[in-house]
Write an enzyme that holds these catalytic residues in place. Sequence first.
Site, PDB file in Angstrom:
ATOM      1  N   LYS A  26       0.855  -1.193   0.000  1.00 27.90           N
ATOM      2  CA  LYS A  26       0.000   0.000   0.000  1.00 27.90           C
ATOM      3  C   LYS A  26       0.887   1.237   0.000  1.00 27.90           C
ATOM      4  O   LYS A  26       2.038   1.229   0.459  1.00 27.90           O
ATOM      5  CB  LYS A  26      -0.937   0.024   1.211  1.00 27.90           C
ATOM      6  CG  LYS A  26      -0.258   0.160   2.584  1.00 27.90           C
ATOM      7  CD  LYS A  26       0.067   1.592   2.975  1.00 27.90           C
ATOM      8  CE  LYS A  26       0.970   1.661   4.198  1.00 27.90           C
ATOM      9  NZ  LYS A  26       1.470   3.034   4.481  1.00 27.90           N
ATOM     10  N   ASP A 153      -2.659  -1.310   9.325  1.00 31.83           N
ATOM     11  CA  ASP A 153      -2.868  -1.428   7.887  1.00 31.83           C
ATOM     12  C   ASP A 153      -3.498  -2.754   7.468  1.00 31.83           C
ATOM     13  O   ASP A 153      -3.903  -2.902   6.306  1.00 31.83           O
ATOM     14  CB  ASP A 153      -1.533  -1.282   7.148  1.00 31.83           C
ATOM     15  CG  ASP A 153      -0.856   0.050   7.402  1.00 31.83           C
ATOM     16  OD1 ASP A 153      -1.578   1.040   7.633  1.00 31.83           O
ATOM     17  OD2 ASP A 153       0.385   0.110   7.373  1.00 31.83           O
TER      18      ASP A 153
END
Length: 315
Positions: A26, A153
């Site tokens: 990400k 995350d």
Amino acid sequence: MTEAWGPDDDEPRKLAGPVRVRVPAKINLHLGVGPLRPDGFHELNTVYHAISLFDELTARQGDTLALTMEGEGAGTLALDESNLIIRAARALAAQTRVPAHARLHLRKSIPLAAGLAGGSADAAATLIACDLLWGTGLSRDELAEIGAELGSDVPFLLHGGTALGTGHGEAISPILARPTTWHWVLALAGGGLSTPEVYAKLDALRDSPFPPKAVAGADELMSALRQRDPAVLGAALGNDLQPAAIALRPELTAVLEAGAAAGAVTGLVSGSGPTCVFLATDANHAERVAAALNEAGVCREAVTARGPMPGARMT
């Protein structure tokens, strides 16, 4: 044959042989960092974006829980109880009351401590793979609840795409923009940065006589995503952690300058760094920017990627 419920499936499916799950890295298109909370986390307002740099985890039946790996970080990354893969497998086993028995193998392409959520990606892959291997039948949202205890995350990387993250990043709201592929160049560094150290440095900078200016809210970024214009998106990117990462690694300034000189739309530090991310107008432009960065020698390697990508999925 292994019979298991897949996340988000309505019926059980039979899986032949090992379970392989691929999960993306990400980047943060927007990362607004609030003050330190009493629980030790900072309040975050961030826009996550999953990109086409992947780790792959293979899970097989076993009599114990064991982990092996190859690729980025092999020989450096601990494979013991401190590893997020082992912790994720044990957390799922404890939640579902099944034995934590599996032979896990990681093929790692996401660099360590790079601001790309590689550890969280591997935890997300483990939750999906072991859920299927053990037939525990949890939904993706239920897996995300377990993942939130492992890393901020992890819930996003189970879902992927582009999403707003709040709380300490674990509360995910998908951003439903018109389908657009964005092209990126990642300038990978020769070593990592400790996320806690970067946050601590930001706190120190904010307590200094000349604190860094905070980024604006995420509304502008989310509006830019809907316009599908790289110039508009580039102007809206921002990261509160960037000054702290640069203070710890001053050479990142040269990387950002080299990306600008190479013609990138814009560049910023990814998350807690030290990876720098550059926006390109299209795939060919991304290749040219990457080539210029590699020629400049300001990073270990510059690679291209695109997004958004789906979250952890079987391969």
